[in-house]
Design a protein around this motif. Structure first.
Motif, PDB file in Angstrom:
ATOM      1  N   THR A   1       2.770   3.453   1.117  1.00 35.40           N
ATOM      2  CA  THR A   1       2.895   3.940   0.085  1.00 35.40           C
ATOM      3  C   THR A   1       1.977   4.646  -0.174  1.00 35.40           C
ATOM      4  O   THR A   1       1.941   5.788  -1.160  1.00 35.40           O
ATOM      5  CB  THR A   1       2.111   2.181  -0.973  1.00 35.40           C
ATOM      6  N   GLY A   2       1.018   5.098   0.697  1.00 31.84           N
ATOM      7  CA  GLY A   2       0.675   5.873   0.814  1.00 31.84           C
ATOM      8  C   GLY A   2       0.867   7.600   0.694  1.00 31.84           C
ATOM      9  O   GLY A   2       0.525   8.509   0.136  1.00 31.84           O
ATOM     10  N   LEU A  26      -9.672  11.876  -3.276  1.00 38.19           N
ATOM     11  CA  LEU A  26     -11.069  10.816  -3.118  1.00 38.19           C
ATOM     12  C   LEU A  26      -9.692   9.204  -2.769  1.00 38.19           C
ATOM     13  O   LEU A  26     -10.015   8.584  -1.858  1.00 38.19           O
ATOM     14  CB  LEU A  26     -10.921  10.626  -4.413  1.00 38.19           C
ATOM     15  N   PRO A  27      -8.406   9.174  -3.683  1.00 39.81           N
ATOM     16  CA  PRO A  27      -7.610   8.188  -3.845  1.00 39.81           C
ATOM     17  C   PRO A  27      -7.129   7.757  -2.062  1.00 39.81           C
ATOM     18  O   PRO A  27      -7.060   6.999  -1.709  1.00 39.81           O
ATOM     19  CB  PRO A  27      -6.490   8.242  -4.650  1.00 39.81           C
ATOM     20  N   LEU A  28      -6.672   9.394  -1.771  1.00 34.47           N
ATOM     21  CA  LEU A  28      -6.259   9.437  -0.215  1.00 34.47           C
ATOM     22  C   LEU A  28      -7.114   8.554   0.508  1.00 34.47           C
ATOM     23  O   LEU A  28      -6.385   7.984   1.419  1.00 34.47           O
ATOM     24  CB  LEU A  28      -5.088  10.749  -0.134  1.00 34.47           C
ATOM     25  N   GLY A  29      -8.113   9.671   0.567  1.00 38.14           N
ATOM     26  CA  GLY A  29      -8.976   9.343   1.307  1.00 38.14           C
ATOM     27  C   GLY A  29      -9.674   7.458   1.638  1.00 38.14           C
ATOM     28  O   GLY A  29      -9.932   6.671   2.765  1.00 38.14           O
ATOM     29  N   ALA A  30     -10.046   6.632   0.363  1.00 36.70           N
ATOM     30  CA  ALA A  30      -9.813   5.949   0.326  1.00 36.70           C
ATOM     31  C   ALA A  30      -8.637   5.228   1.428  1.00 36.70           C
ATOM     32  O   ALA A  30      -8.817   3.638   1.165  1.00 36.70           O
ATOM     33  CB  ALA A  30     -10.304   5.184  -0.907  1.00 36.70           C
ATOM     34  N   THR A  31      -7.312   4.943   1.273  1.00 34.49           N
ATOM     35  CA  THR A  31      -6.093   4.320   1.736  1.00 34.49           C
ATOM     36  C   THR A  31      -6.228   4.750   3.358  1.00 34.49           C
ATOM     37  O   THR A  31      -5.918   4.179   3.982  1.00 34.49           O
ATOM     38  CB  THR A  31      -5.018   5.314   1.581  1.00 34.49           C
ATOM     39  N   ILE A  85      -5.416   4.430  10.121  1.00 32.20           N
ATOM     40  CA  ILE A  85      -4.750   4.633   8.921  1.00 32.20           C
ATOM     41  C   ILE A  85      -4.904   3.631   7.967  1.00 32.20           C
ATOM     42  O   ILE A  85      -4.693   3.842   6.803  1.00 32.20           O
ATOM     43  CB  ILE A  85      -3.658   5.626   9.579  1.00 32.20           C
ATOM     44  N   GLY A  86      -4.419   2.341   8.146  1.00 30.92           N
ATOM     45  CA  GLY A  86      -3.698   1.331   8.278  1.00 30.92           C
ATOM     46  C   GLY A  86      -4.872   0.279   7.300  1.00 30.92           C
ATOM     47  O   GLY A  86      -4.021  -1.063   7.111  1.00 30.92           O
ATOM     48  N   THR A  87      -5.687   0.418   6.640  1.00 33.32           N
ATOM     49  CA  THR A  87      -6.835  -0.185   6.326  1.00 33.32           C
ATOM     50  C   THR A  87      -6.583  -0.920   5.095  1.00 33.32           C
ATOM     51  O   THR A  87      -7.110  -1.668   4.879  1.00 33.32           O
ATOM     52  CB  THR A  87      -8.140  -0.045   6.560  1.00 33.32           C
TER      53      THR A  87
END
Length: 431
Positions: A71-72, A316-321, A363-365
């Motif tokens: 999804t990311g 920012l949403p991408l970074g949070a992922t 990357i997967g947290t």
């Protein structure tokens, strides 16, 4: 009884986990000095409760990594952002790589180990050996390359983390490409529906994590009691060294390295920028969740740093992922600890594999509290550790994880916000 249950569930989870950790220390030390018969009987009762927690974590880690990465990666609007999107992705990857190199080097310098407590490892190993997490056998560059590309169904079944991560990212990007190149036909609708299904599945997995987290205090109590029953008070020294190593590394990253990035790239006072983003960093520290700090980061980017929303709303949403610099500092400490305990030689090839494993794992947290615990399985498996040894290190990590998670999440969010600002400044996206 109902009042006790209500009080328990109304108490913040972090307080319950800390209380369970402290009670586990007391129970373990008391058990250790109560005599071998009492100790063995108590361990036989407590150990399964800790084993269940590790098993549940192992159960959800693969679905979480797969779904969050698909999804990311599929959320990347390839055509709309183009060069700017590549800036964001490259920044996150390079800072994660830098943090992994720094974290590994710092851990090697600090050299965390068990000291005299390591002599008492056998009892704990006997307790956790019953748990089968999937054999190791990695640790070489050739095996790393071979594990990057394999049958995805085989990888999912066997828990081959690197293969799952590579396939998930490529699959997510492929789905995004199909969506952008298929116009408005049935193929596009089907691809978007597929993403909706994956997104719903990921939310369902997050709900499962919420349930597991409610069990966390029980598992932490059991694991901590087993640890201290096996090691005794000697375990305080290793815990302090591990905590000191991770926290010091995170503080250097936030207080020195990020400001250097701003100073060198933007040519301005970095601590003004760091002060501006203090609110989302503090929110991340208290909540232990990059996702929970995201609304605050978006508001600060708009009101304090005046960054255009078309960048912040993507970066920012991408970074949070995917941007987890704190995890890249945290995980190598336990990897080096494992190497010290079990006498694993760390040559340049093994260190390279460790760094790459940490970057891919980070990357997967998924921006969830305690996410690094899920990924510790992957890093240790890639080092070639056997199932029982993986369980031992995870058991040690779980007890102290709530404290370390606060610092590493603050580092993650600081990295998101600093990266957003640097990219905005370099691409004229401020104002």
């Amino acid at each position: 009884m109902r009042k006790i249950a209500k009080l328990y569930f109304s108490t913040p989870l972090v307080y319950r986990v800390v209380a369970a950790f402290l009670l586990g220390i007391a129970a373990g030390i008391g058990c250790r000095y109560a005599g071998p018969d009492v100790c063995d009987g108590t361990l036989a009762v407590l150990a399964p409760f800790g084993t269940v927690l590790i098993a549940m974590l192992k159960m959800v880690v693969i679905p979480i990594i797969f779904l969050s990465l698909v999804t990311g990666a599929a959320s990347l609007p390839l055509r709309k952002f183009g060069r700017l999107g590549m800036w964001v992705v490259a920044w996150y990857f390079l800072t994660s790589l830098f943090a992994a190199v720094f974290g590994t080097g710092f851990a090697l310098f600090m050299n965390p180990g068990m000291g005299d407590a390591g002599e008492h490892a056998a009892p704990l190993m006997g307790q956790v050996e019953q748990l089968r997490l999937g054999g190791g056998g990695g640790g070489t560059l050739l095996k790393l390359v071979n594990d990057l590309f394999m049958n995805p169904f085989q990888a999912l079944a066997e828990g081959k983390f690197l293969s799952i991560i590579v396939f998930s990212i490529l699959f997510g990007i492929a789905v995004r490409t199909v969506i952008e190149e298929s116009g408005g036909g049935k193929v596009r609708m089907a691809a978007e529906t597929l993403l909706d299904v994956f997104g719903a599945a990921m939310k369902a997995c997050f709900r499962m994590i919420d349930w597991i987290m409610e069990y966390f205090p029980v598992g932490v109590f059991a694991l901590t009691a087993v640890n201290f029953a096996a090691y005794g008070a000697e375990l305080f020294g290793p815990y302090l060294r591990i905590a000191g190593c991770v926290i010091t590394g995170v503080l250097i990253m936030i207080g020195v390295i990020y400001p250097l990035f701003v100073l060198v790239i933007c040519r301005e006072n970095p601590y003004r920028v760091l002060a501006a983003v203090r609110e989302p960093v503090l929110t991340a520290f208290l909540t232990r969740s990059s996702a929970a700090a995201l609304p605050v980061s978006l508001r600060v980017a708009d009101e304090e740093l005046h960054i255009r929303n078309e960048l912040s709303g993507f970066a920012l949403p991408l970074g949070a992922t995917i941007n987890m610099d704190g995890v890249c500092i945290h995980l190598p400490v336990f990897a080096i600890l494992a190497a010290n305990i079990f006498g694993i030689p760390l040559g340049m090839g093994q260190i390279f594999v460790l760094i790459l494993s940490v970057v891919f794992a980070s990357i997967g947290t998924g921006g969830i509290p305690g996410g690094s615990i899920f990924l510790l399985f992957m890093v240790l498996e890639n080092m070639g550790l056997e199932a029982g040894r993986i369980a031992m290190i995870v058991a040690l990590a779980i007890g102290i994880n709530p404290l370390l998670d606060m610092f590493e999440t603050a580092c993650n969010v600081a990295g998101d916000n600093i990266g957003n600002y640097v990219i905005a400044r370099r691409n004229g996206m401020i104002g």
